[in-house]
Design a protein around this motif. Structure first.
Motif, PDB file in Angstrom:
ATOM      1  N   THR A 228      54.621  26.704 -29.819  1.00  0.00           N
ATOM      2  CA  THR A 228      54.339  25.386 -29.238  1.00  0.00           C
ATOM      3  C   THR A 228      55.055  24.281 -30.000  1.00  0.00           C
ATOM      4  OG1 THR A 228      52.317  25.246 -30.567  1.00  0.00           O
ATOM      5  CG2 THR A 228      52.106  26.076 -28.307  1.00  0.00           C
ATOM      6  N   THR A 229      55.285  24.497 -31.290  1.00  0.00           N
ATOM      7  CA  THR A 229      56.046  23.535 -32.091  1.00  0.00           C
ATOM      8  C   THR A 229      57.098  24.294 -32.896  1.00  0.00           C
ATOM      9  OG1 THR A 229      54.469  23.670 -33.941  1.00  0.00           O
ATOM     10  CG2 THR A 229      54.132  21.921 -32.328  1.00  0.00           C
ATOM     11  N   ASN A 423      60.316  18.240 -33.597  1.00  0.00           N
ATOM     12  CA  ASN A 423      59.195  18.213 -32.657  1.00  0.00           C
ATOM     13  C   ASN A 423      58.887  16.814 -32.129  1.00  0.00           C
ATOM     14  OD1 ASN A 423      58.276  21.090 -32.745  1.00  0.00           O
ATOM     15  ND2 ASN A 423      58.107  20.616 -34.929  1.00  0.00           N
ATOM     16  N   GLU A 425      59.303  13.367 -29.918  1.00  0.00           N
ATOM     17  CA  GLU A 425      59.733  13.055 -28.557  1.00  0.00           C
ATOM     18  C   GLU A 425      61.047  12.290 -28.563  1.00  0.00           C
ATOM     19  OE1 GLU A 425      58.336  13.934 -25.629  1.00  0.00           O
ATOM     20  OE2 GLU A 425      56.957  15.179 -26.823  1.00  0.00           O
ATOM     21  N   TRP A 478      65.652  26.393 -24.802  1.00  0.00           N
ATOM     22  CA  TRP A 478      64.672  25.316 -24.570  1.00  0.00           C
ATOM     23  C   TRP A 478      63.482  25.823 -23.762  1.00  0.00           C
ATOM     24  CZ3 TRP A 478      69.572  22.450 -22.820  1.00  0.00           C
ATOM     25  CH2 TRP A 478      70.208  21.885 -23.935  1.00  0.00           C
ATOM     26  N   TYR A 479      63.739  26.708 -22.805  1.00  0.00           N
ATOM     27  CA  TYR A 479      62.651  27.262 -21.999  1.00  0.00           C
ATOM     28  C   TYR A 479      61.673  28.042 -22.868  1.00  0.00           C
ATOM     29  CZ  TYR A 479      60.240  30.526 -18.921  1.00  0.00           C
ATOM     30  OH  TYR A 479      59.273  31.277 -18.292  1.00  0.00           O
ATOM     31  N   TRP A 481      60.923  27.436 -25.817  1.00  0.00           N
ATOM     32  CA  TRP A 481      60.191  26.479 -26.644  1.00  0.00           C
ATOM     33  C   TRP A 481      59.295  25.598 -25.780  1.00  0.00           C
ATOM     34  CZ3 TRP A 481      62.587  21.285 -28.290  1.00  0.00           C
ATOM     35  CH2 TRP A 481      61.675  20.551 -29.073  1.00  0.00           C
ATOM     36  N   LYS A 482      59.816  25.086 -24.684  1.00  0.00           N
ATOM     37  CA  LYS A 482      59.090  24.168 -23.794  1.00  0.00           C
ATOM     38  C   LYS A 482      59.163  24.697 -22.360  1.00  0.00           C
ATOM     39  CE  LYS A 482      59.649  19.785 -26.340  1.00  0.00           C
ATOM     40  NZ  LYS A 482      58.272  19.327 -26.276  1.00  0.00           N
ATOM     41  N   GLN A 484      57.181  24.686 -19.617  1.00  0.00           N
ATOM     42  CA  GLN A 484      56.844  23.823 -18.492  1.00  0.00           C
ATOM     43  C   GLN A 484      57.837  22.679 -18.341  1.00  0.00           C
ATOM     44  OE1 GLN A 484      54.636  24.565 -16.142  1.00  0.00           O
ATOM     45  NE2 GLN A 484      54.454  26.471 -17.327  1.00  0.00           N
ATOM     46  N   TYR A 485      58.279  22.141 -19.453  1.00  0.00           N
ATOM     47  CA  TYR A 485      59.292  21.081 -19.423  1.00  0.00           C
ATOM     48  C   TYR A 485      60.550  21.570 -18.709  1.00  0.00           C
ATOM     49  CZ  TYR A 485      62.528  17.468 -21.152  1.00  0.00           C
ATOM     50  OH  TYR A 485      63.462  16.462 -21.238  1.00  0.00           O
TER      51      TYR A 485
END
Length: 611
Positions: A228-229, A423, A425, A478-479, A481-482, A484-485
């Protein structure tokens, strides 16, 4: 002897006890007339150096030839051609796909050849072979093996990991290794390469800094893989590695972005200061199939060259929108895709390939030679080197003189910027801004960032590395790691498989791009347009125009709304490309799934032994 399909031992470097090498200029010297047995071959520095060379070309050939375009760029939606690997772009590829199988085989050929070179150098080198050359061979084998597995894990997730070819042939049915351990294996190989490789190189061989750049990229992926991080301690190492490459290595950003894709800077010579690692291909005029870069005729389009070509990639809706956001980013755009009316002074110089184009100085062009792109398309320019004259004769059908980048220095700058973001934004960290803005400065973009986040990094990577067959692999990182993003990005911010035809692109006086697009239908035909349908199945991005003409009917100020997804959904038969957790990673080749029941079982941890 049992053989698993992935190994392709019959074609590997020394895996069955014989050596074959490729040919070319400087880095690839000549093809030997005989084969040599491993136990007598490694008796000189020259022999060991020749044994390394196929790891830079022959091993990668079946990936580079066609699969690379679909896997690395079409899936990222860099560009689109409904007749060139469309199954990758529409995420409909199956385990029966030939290009998928070729990529899989090629990556494992790199693995098996690397394994064999490591074994043979440790076993058969005589006292006549210097320690420096032995270390170079071992370092490059670890580097290439790690790179093959880095591609594999980002393409398929869980994959088979092995280090001993003989054990693999004796016991070919083995479990998959879970993703995190594949990444650990990659990282371990890169660390070994760093210990063994020199700080400087001749003849285009890799250096310690090549391995440091690749390790930084792998660690950045590992820092957030299924977390998650991102792991801050890992990010700190990434930054340190990037700093060492940027500040202390011999690699420098090229002054001119376009030079990265010209013959004189991207062939057999040492003139390209930005290349950390590449697939280095043999001279098209003297090489044999399997050792030269064979994708030229697929990438170049009719009229682009004086050799037979039949392909071409068209800029995606996404990329046109990205360039419209920042019209000063014209150098990267015009290097990547052709635009109507754009003049290239370094392309087709000295001959009259396109007689229909008036290239006289009176028309506003600085010289009578060169090339003016006269179509209302946005076709691929990267990798399209022009004519034989432009390449000093070193060009043939299906044989490009260009090497294939695996990593160049701009990647290291953006890796550093992303690691500094970590981490957060958004960040205004001076070192991070220096890193991301250095890439923009080289592209001569007008405005520099005063802060950035993941959104800006994604945009920067997409433009810097568009059609370099790497963007999808970063998107997978990136997927992981994130998720849903990235699913939101894939399904709501990207517009896949929209066709842009001849006559559908206008380059305006204010340097913006007007384009008309057709929504796809995944069943045949690949795109559709029916002028009798209401609403019509084609859409201009900046205004409503009258059918096939350029006559403006309604502007945005007058109420025209361009929402390509909403407009497409209103058409019967619209079939959007949707990404989800089931199709991000590709299916395994069916032949291997049939042979090995472990492909249907959960992946296992890898036994690293005593570290």
């Amino acid at each position: 002897m049992k053989k698993l399909n992935i190994l392709l031992f019959a074609g590997s470097l020394i895996a069955m006890g014989t050596l074959t090498t490729s040919c070319g200029k400087d880095f690839l010297d000549k093809t030997p007339q005989h084969s040599y047995t491993a136990d007598t071959y490694y008796s000189s520095d020259a022999a060991v150096m020749k044994a390394i060379e196929p790891l830079y070309n022959y091993a990668w050939f079946n990936y580079n030839y066609r699969a690379m375009v679909g896997m690395g760029s079409a899936r990222a939606n860099d560009g689109w051609n409904p007749y060139l690997n469309p199954q990758f772009a529409t995420f409909q590829v199956t385990g029966l796909d030939g290009d998928l199988a070729n990529a899989w085989k090629s990556f494992y050929l790199v693995v098996s050849m690397s394994n064999q070179l490591i074994s043979d150098v440790n076993t058969y080198c005589t006292d006549a072979v210097s320690e420096d050359v032995k270390n170079l061979a071992l370092g490059e084998a670890y580097l290439m093996r790690g790179t093959a597995y880095f591609y594999l894990v980002r393409a398929w997730g869980d994959v088979i990991v092995y280090e001993n070819n003989l054990e693999m042939t004796n016991t070919p049915v083995v479990p998959l290794t879970k993703e995190e351990d594949v990444l650990k294996f990659v990282i371990r190989d890169y660390r070994r390469a760093i210990e063994l490789l020199p700080t400087a190189s001749t003849s285009n061989h890799a250096t310690k800094y090549s391995a440091e750049g690749m390790l930084a990229k792998a660690l950045l992926a590992y820092s957030g893989w299924n977390k998650t991080t991102r792991d801050e301690s890992v990010l700190e190492e990434v930054i340190a590695l990037c700093d060492d490459v940027i500040k202390n290595s011999p690699y420098k950003l090229m002054d001119n972005y376009a030079d990265l894709f010209k013959y004189e800077y991207n062939n057999f010579t040492m003139q390209n200061s930005e290349t950390l690692l590449a697939m280095r291909w043999a001279d098209p005029l003297t090489a044999t199939w399997g050792t030269y870069n064979a994708n030229y005729s697929d990438l170049a389009w009719s009229g682009a060259s004086d050799v037979n070509v039949w392909g071409g990639i068209y800029a995606s809706v996404d990329m046109l929108d990205l360039y419209n956001e920042d019209i000063s980013d014209s150098i990267r755009f015009q290097t990547t895709f052709c635009l109507p009316g754009i003049y290239y002074d370094y392309w087709d110089t000295g001959n009259d390939l396109v007689a229909a184009v008036d290239k006289t100085p009176a028309k506003g062009y600085p010289q009578a030679s060169g090339y003016v792109y006269s179509k209302k398309f946005c076709q691929l320019k990267k990798w399209v080197v022009g004519t034989k004259t432009d390449c000093q004769g070193h060009l043939a059908q299906m044989a490009s003189p260009l090497n294939t980048y695996i990593m160049r220095l701009a990647d290291v700058y953006l890796i550093k910027a992303e690691a500094i973001l970590g981490n957060d934004e958004v960040t205004s960290d001076p070192d991070g801004l220096d890193a991301i803005n250095e890439v923009r400065k080289r592209a001569k973009v007008d405005v520099m960032y005063d802060s950035y986040g993941l959104e800006e990094l994604i945009k920067e990577r997409r433009k810097e590395f568009c059609m370099e067959f790497s963007n999808w692999y970063d998107m997978v990182t990136w997927y992981r790691w994130k998720p849903q993003y990235m699913l939101n990005y894939f399904n709501n911010k990207q517009h896949r498989a929209f066709m842009i035809n001849q006559g559908d692109v206008l380059y305006n006086a204010d340097r913006t791009i007007s384009y008309r697009t057709f929504p796809n239908r995944q069943s045949s035909p690949w795109y559709f347009y029916d002028d009798t349908r209401s609403p019509r199945g084609c859409y201009w991005n900046d205004c409503m125009r009258d059918g096939d003409t350029e006559t403006v009917i309604q502007t945005k100020d007058e109420g025209y709304v361009y929402d390509v997804d909403a407009l497409s959904r209103a058409c019967d038969g619209y079939d959007p490309v949707t990404l989800n957790e089931t199709n991000i990673f590709m299916p395994y080749p069916e032949a291997d799934v049939i042979r090995n029941p472990y492909f249907k079982e959960p992946a296992q941890s890898y036994d690293f032994g005593e570290e």
